[in-house]
Design an enzyme around this catalytic site. Structure first.
Site, PDB file in Angstrom:
ATOM      1  CB  SER A 117      -0.969  -0.039   1.190  1.00 49.16           C
ATOM      2  OG  SER A 117      -1.997   0.925   1.062  1.00 49.16           O
TER       3      SER A 117
ATOM      4  CG  ASP B 224      -7.113  -2.504  -3.224  1.00 49.94           C
ATOM      5  OD1 ASP B 224      -7.775  -1.849  -2.388  1.00 49.94           O
ATOM      6  OD2 ASP B 224      -5.874  -2.625  -3.154  1.00 49.94           O
TER       7      ASP B 224
ATOM      8  CG  HIS C  98      -5.951  -2.116   0.550  1.00 47.03           C
ATOM      9  ND1 HIS C  98      -5.192  -1.761  -0.537  1.00 47.03           N
ATOM     10  CD2 HIS C  98      -5.374  -1.492   1.622  1.00 47.03           C
ATOM     11  CE1 HIS C  98      -4.209  -0.954  -0.155  1.00 47.03           C
ATOM     12  NE2 HIS C  98      -4.305  -0.786   1.143  1.00 47.03           N
TER      13      HIS C  98
END
Length: 243
Positions: free
Chosen positions: A125, A181, A213
């Site tokens: 991320s 996601d 995610h």
């Protein structure tokens, strides 16, 4: 700008140290959040010569979370599921500060005797995003960059921020992303991949069905395979070459 930083979490090599992986966590996490993944990557003893460094982000106010302070590598103004939200009003100062920090970690490893081409930078991320940015703007040729659920930072001016000559034009950049996601939208990961590909970078992208995610076992195995490919064990090669 002074920021208080905790020392990174370290996993020393279990054999002779010939390579290093710096793996960077995401927003609101710490290096400890990826310690189980590191243990997973080491379980088959293919990465015995690799030292793992898991940095901890400083605690900063995050605008999209009503200014609450939490571990972050840079501020995020909006996180509303719009694929363009993360690219608007980017925290360039925070990004550049994190870039300098990661370049410093790489330099420390080089100073300790590990060649840059035996160092992989990666993360999840926010951590993956800052890894792509810091890796491709580094002034050393790295072994590789691994980015999970990530995107290209400062994309509108990225080419202006890359040093000349470019040291990592051909460095493998492995991107991994869930196809569902809702946070770092899959479309943003795909757009970042296409932008890097169009600029001539050696980038790949693998999507994982029904993954949001997060990370899945298949993805972690793929990251391990990438690390093993980019950082093969040297065994006694260095000693022989020095004789």
């Amino acid at each position: 700008m002074s920021i208080r930083r905790l020392p990174p979490l370290l996993f020393p090599a279990t054999a002779r140290h010939t390579a290093t992986v710096i793996f960077v966590h995401g927003l609101g996490d710490t290096g400890h959040g990826w310690s189980d993944a590191v243990e997973n990557w080491r379980r088959r003893q293919r990465l015995e010569e690799v030292k793992f460094i898991l940095p901890h982000a400083p605690t900063i106010p995050i605008t999209c979370n009503w200014g609450m302070r939490m571990p972050g590598w840079y501020d995020i103004v909006s996180l509303d599921g719009n694929s363009e939200a993360l690219r608007q009003n980017e925290d360039e100062a925070g990004i550049m500060l994190s870039q300098a920090y990661f370049h410093g970690l790489i330099q420390q490893e080089i100073d300790s005797g590990i060649p840059a081409d035996r160092i992989v930078l990666g993360g999840f991320s926010q951590g993956g995003a800052v890894s792509i940015f810091s890796g491709l703007t580094a002034k050393w040729k790295l072994a590789g960059i691994a980015a999970l659920s990530s995107y290209l930072l400062l994309s509108s001016k990225f080419s202006e921020l890359v040093p000349q000559p470019e040291f990592n034009k051909e460095t493998p950049v492995a991107m991994f992303h869930g196809d569902s996601d809702p946070v770092v939208k899959t479309e943003l990961g795909q757009l970042s991949y296409k932008m890097l590909k169009a600029q001539g970078y050696n980038v790949s992208l693998k999507l994982y069905p029904n993954m949001g995610h997060s990370a899945c076992p298949e993805e972690l195995d793929d990251v391990e395979a990438f690390l093993t490919e980019r950082l093969p064990a040297l065994g006694g090669e260095q000693e022989k070459s020095e004789l």
